[in-house]
Design an enzyme around this catalytic site. Structure first.
Site, PDB file in Angstrom:
ATOM      1  N   ASP A 187      69.763  51.479  55.448  1.00  0.00           N
ATOM      2  CA  ASP A 187      70.541  50.041  55.607  1.00  0.00           C
ATOM      3  C   ASP A 187      70.761  50.085  57.318  1.00  0.00           C
ATOM      4  O   ASP A 187      70.556  51.201  57.806  1.00  0.00           O
ATOM      5  CB  ASP A 187      71.693  49.999  54.818  1.00  0.00           C
ATOM      6  CG  ASP A 187      71.877  48.544  54.662  1.00  0.00           C
ATOM      7  OD1 ASP A 187      71.442  47.712  55.681  1.00  0.00           O
ATOM      8  OD2 ASP A 187      72.787  48.030  53.568  1.00  0.00           O
TER       9      ASP A 187
HETATM   10  C1  BGC Z   1      72.668  44.782  54.494  1.00  0.00           C
HETATM   11  C2  BGC Z   1      71.502  44.850  53.978  1.00  0.00           C
HETATM   12  C3  BGC Z   1      70.445  44.072  54.747  1.00  0.00           C
HETATM   13  C4  BGC Z   1      70.484  44.718  56.071  1.00  0.00           C
HETATM   14  C5  BGC Z   1      69.449  43.963  57.302  1.00  0.00           C
HETATM   15  C6  BGC Z   1      72.879  45.254  56.041  1.00  0.00           C
HETATM   16  O1  BGC Z   1      74.009  45.028  56.729  1.00  0.00           O
HETATM   17  O2  BGC Z   1      73.690  45.756  53.701  1.00  0.00           O
HETATM   18  O3  BGC Z   1      71.567  44.253  52.525  1.00  0.00           O
HETATM   19  O4  BGC Z   1      69.265  44.054  54.118  1.00  0.00           O
HETATM   20  O5  BGC Z   1      71.728  44.396  56.748  1.00  0.00           O
HETATM   21  O6  BGC Z   1      69.906  42.597  57.462  1.00  0.00           O
END
Ligand code: BGC
Length: 711
Positions: free
Chosen positions: A271
């Protein structure tokens, strides 16, 4: 050498041989760069600050592509193809969660439709909009089972039940990935957030999660297994610390389970920043150690931590990272790129008519209507609205398109969204006269606004009171300490109820709400969730009865925030007649599976093919369901099992099968559940071994329970 003579560029050669060839040509630096993801374009997530396009290296493995402009994509892709030594295409990822330009209901709403084929179709339309805009890979579905509605991200998943999450997960993977990923209309799916992110303590985001190995296997892993079995090419590791070993540095989940046992062939992306955040979590002294831990645990791609690009080569030189593991990780990334056909078709074509196509819009409207849940419709029979002359549309959500789109609204355009007010106007005018008063903002009001709303209500025959949440009150980093709506909205509802006019409440929210105080103030209540582009039209379909409501809750509505966590599939208490709250009932206001219709359904006596059976034998249970009302309607039949005595205790009820069908007035149809003991009656132990024990089981459907015995 001419490109046609280069093995890895030859699409007629088997993928693994092409990858062998390519790996043999790559330097360590080139390999490491394949394991990094930066950003391209403008970002709308306040936590995720993007980088400047154009400064990106040509050897990069992936970008998060914050755009819908194929030219921007193609320009950067050209750099990768033409300016990097080996011409390896970049993979473009994006958060397309519930639609790209056509916005569908949030996932929690979708789950309440219990319409798996429709959700599969919808994701295929979303995939087409995305891929034709330059997206190869979506960071969806989110399948984090969630039982604490204070956590804003409950909106992004499919509710509190592992089986429902698994079913919708498999459907979305099929919808996104289609038959071939090399098509210009399919995209790679990403199961997230692996794993147990939904166990957030007290509903706060990013925090530690206390997850026993048994609960990991019972509750949090099954949707991921379903997604892997459905062929999901990628997963995203989670932010949360799983009882001491964070999701982004967890060898057991990332390698032992995912790769060794489940044989997943794609890759895992972290993530955003979750590798460097291992330092905050106390699992690494610095970013370099964080990179080492994450990589050696089986996390292939670094999203925005700059741990791999900075330190992986050094760690290999120091002998802390094995070059065999490096090759294996790069192979996984290259494999996904090859399956997507990116080597052959790196660029996106021009598809000016790709957005908001008629089939997508009609699916958006149907799914929005099917996701809406009629929570209450009292004996005044106000719904469906019939022959009403004067309609007052009141409330802060009535004209808000933002509220209807939800927190991850892709490239959704507010002006293209049918608001609740507009939907009502389009459906009921000019036969009915319609007036609007805002009454309050989402969290504040004035005496003047309240007075105007009361005047409008007094004029009307019926009030449609549109309340709820702002789009960013749910979603990422959007926890709330109470799930009741703000005082201003309660005040408005009280004033309107005091007029004595019939009140229909439309609630738009990204989570279950505490409605204990609101509930007595309305004759009818419809939870419309954040229903997307066609939300207002779909709400009018339900209000008018053009569509008979069929949504059922995929997540419990507590009576108060103090009851959280409250979910249907809990285990038995030691004293089932005691241990209740002294101040409120211990039952929820609206349980899992609750949802009314404008017709009535009667469940006849179920029949069972054989009430005793052996391990290898299947048992079929059928139940006749009759539409006993005068309107056509769809009924979602939910089948639960119960294993009352097991060596490891089981939840009192567990959903194992569901099916939704349309029934004409007076029609009886038979629903069927074919029980495969190994699949439906077994359970995992704390290390995922499957246990099937003989004895009594109960099958629960509607009001009935059938006893069966495995000898
Ligand atoms: C979120 C994810 C997301 C990623 C990319 C993160 O902050 O937890 O769900 O896919 O950002 O934007």
């Amino acid at each position: 050498m001419k490109p046609s003579t280069v093995l890895y560029k030859d699409a007629s050669v088997p993928v693994e041989i092409r990858i062998d060839d390519l790996l043999s040509r790559m330097t360590t630096h080139e390999k490491v760069m394949q394991l990094n993801q930066y950003t391209l374009g403008n970002n709308n997530n306040e936590n995720n600050v993007g980088e400047v396009a154009g400064e990106l290296p040509a050897e990069l493995g992936s970008v998060i592509y914050y755009n819908d402009n194929p030219d921007l994509r193609n320009a950067y892709q050209r750099r990768c193809m033409e300016e990097s030594r080996l011409g390896i295409p970049c993979i473009f990822g994006y958060d397309m969660i519930h639609g790209f330009r056509t916005i569908y209901p949030i996932s929690l709403g979708q789950a309440c439709s219990w319409n798996v084929p429709l959700v599969e179709r919808m994701t295929s339309y979303a995939a087409a909009e995305g891929r034709m805009s330059g997206i190869d890979w979506t960071f969806s579905p989110m399948i984090d089972v969630a039982r604490d509605p204070r956590w804003g991200r409950v909106s992004e998943g499919y509710g509190e039940d592992p089986y429902a999450n698994a079913a919708f997960c498999a459907a979305t993977v099929r919808g996104y990935q289609g038959k071939s990923l090399a098509d210009s209309t399919t995209i790679a799916a990403c199961l997230k957030h692996y794993v147990a992110y939904g166990a957030s303590e007290a509903g706060r985001d990013y925090v530690y999660t206390e997850v026993s190995p048994q609960t990991l296997w019972d509750t949090y892993l099954p949707p991921y297994k379903a997604g892997v079995d459905a062929g999901a090419l990628t997963l995203m590791s989670s932010f949360n610390d799983i009882s001491g070993i964070p999701g982004s540095a967890n060898y057991y989940t990332l390698t032992e389970i995912l790769k060794n046992r489940w044989k997943h062939k794609g890759f895992v992306v972290s993530d955003w920043g979750s590798i460097e955040q291992l330092v905050n979590q106390g699992n690494a002294a610095d970013k370099k150690e964080a990179g080492l831990r994450a990589f050696n645990s089986g996390l292939e791609m670094d999203m925005m931590s700059h741990a791999y690009d900075k330190y992986l080569e050094e760690l290999i030189d120091e002998g802390k990272v094995d070059s065999v593991l490096l090759d294996e990780s790069v192979r996984r990334v290259l494999r996904v790129k090859m399956l997507l056909g990116l080597f052959e078709k790196p660029y996106t074509g021009n598809h000016p008519d790709r957005f908001m196509r008629p089939d997508a819009l009609s699916a958006a409207r149907q799914l929005a209507a099917e996701s809406m849940v009629l929570l209450k419709n009292d004996s005044t029979g106000i719904l469906p609205l019939d022959g009403v002359g004067r309609i007052a549309v009141i409330g802060p959500v009535a004209k808000s398109s933002a509220s209807l789109q939800g927190s991850w609204n892709g490239r959704g355009v507010y002006d293209e969204t049918v608001t609740l007010y507009q939907g009502i106007l389009d459906r009921f005018a000019p036969e009915a006269e319609i007036r609007f008063a805002k009454g309050s903002d989402l969290d504040k009001t004035t005496e003047v606004e309240l007075a105007q709303a009361v005047d409008t209500a007094c004029w009307a025959d019926v009030v449609i009171l549109c309340l709820g949440e702002e789009r960013r009150w749910s979603g990422e980093n959007a926890s709330r300490s109470t799930i009741a709506l703000p005082e201003a909205q309660l005040q408005l509802a009280e004033k309107i109820a005091a007029t004595g006019k019939p009140v229909v409440m439309l609630l738009s929210s990204g989570r279950p709400l505490d409605l204990s105080q609101m509930e007595p103030l309305a004759n009818a209540i419809i939870e419309v969730w954040q229903p997307g582009t066609a939300g207002g039209a779909a709400a009018a379909d339900i209000l008018s009865g053009d569509v008979n409501p069929s949504g059922k809750l995929a997540m419990t509505f507590p009576r108060s925030t103090g009851q959280i966590p409250i979910y249907y599939n809990r285990r038995g208490s030691a004293r089932r007649h005691q241990g209740f709250y002294q101040d409120i009932p211990s039952t929820p206001l609206y349980p899992f599976g609750h949802g009314l219709s404008y017709t009535t359904f009667a469940y006849g006596e179920p029949s069972v093919s054989s009430s005793t059976f052996r391990k290898g034998e299947k048992v079929t249970v059928t139940v006749p369901v009759t539409n006993t009302g005068s309107r056509a309607g769809a009924e979602a039949v939910l089948w639960f099992i119960s294993d009352p005595a097991a060596s490891i205790t089981r939840p009192l009820m567990e959903l194992k099968h569901f099916e939704k069908r349309e029934l004409k007035p007076g029609e009886t149809t038979t629903f069927k559940f074919v029980i495969d003991p190994m699949k439906h009656l077994s359970f995992p132990d704390a290390d995922g071994n499957i246990i099937l024990e003989p004895g009594d089981f109960k099958i629960i459907v509607g009001p009935h329970t059938v006893n069966i015995v495995m000898e």
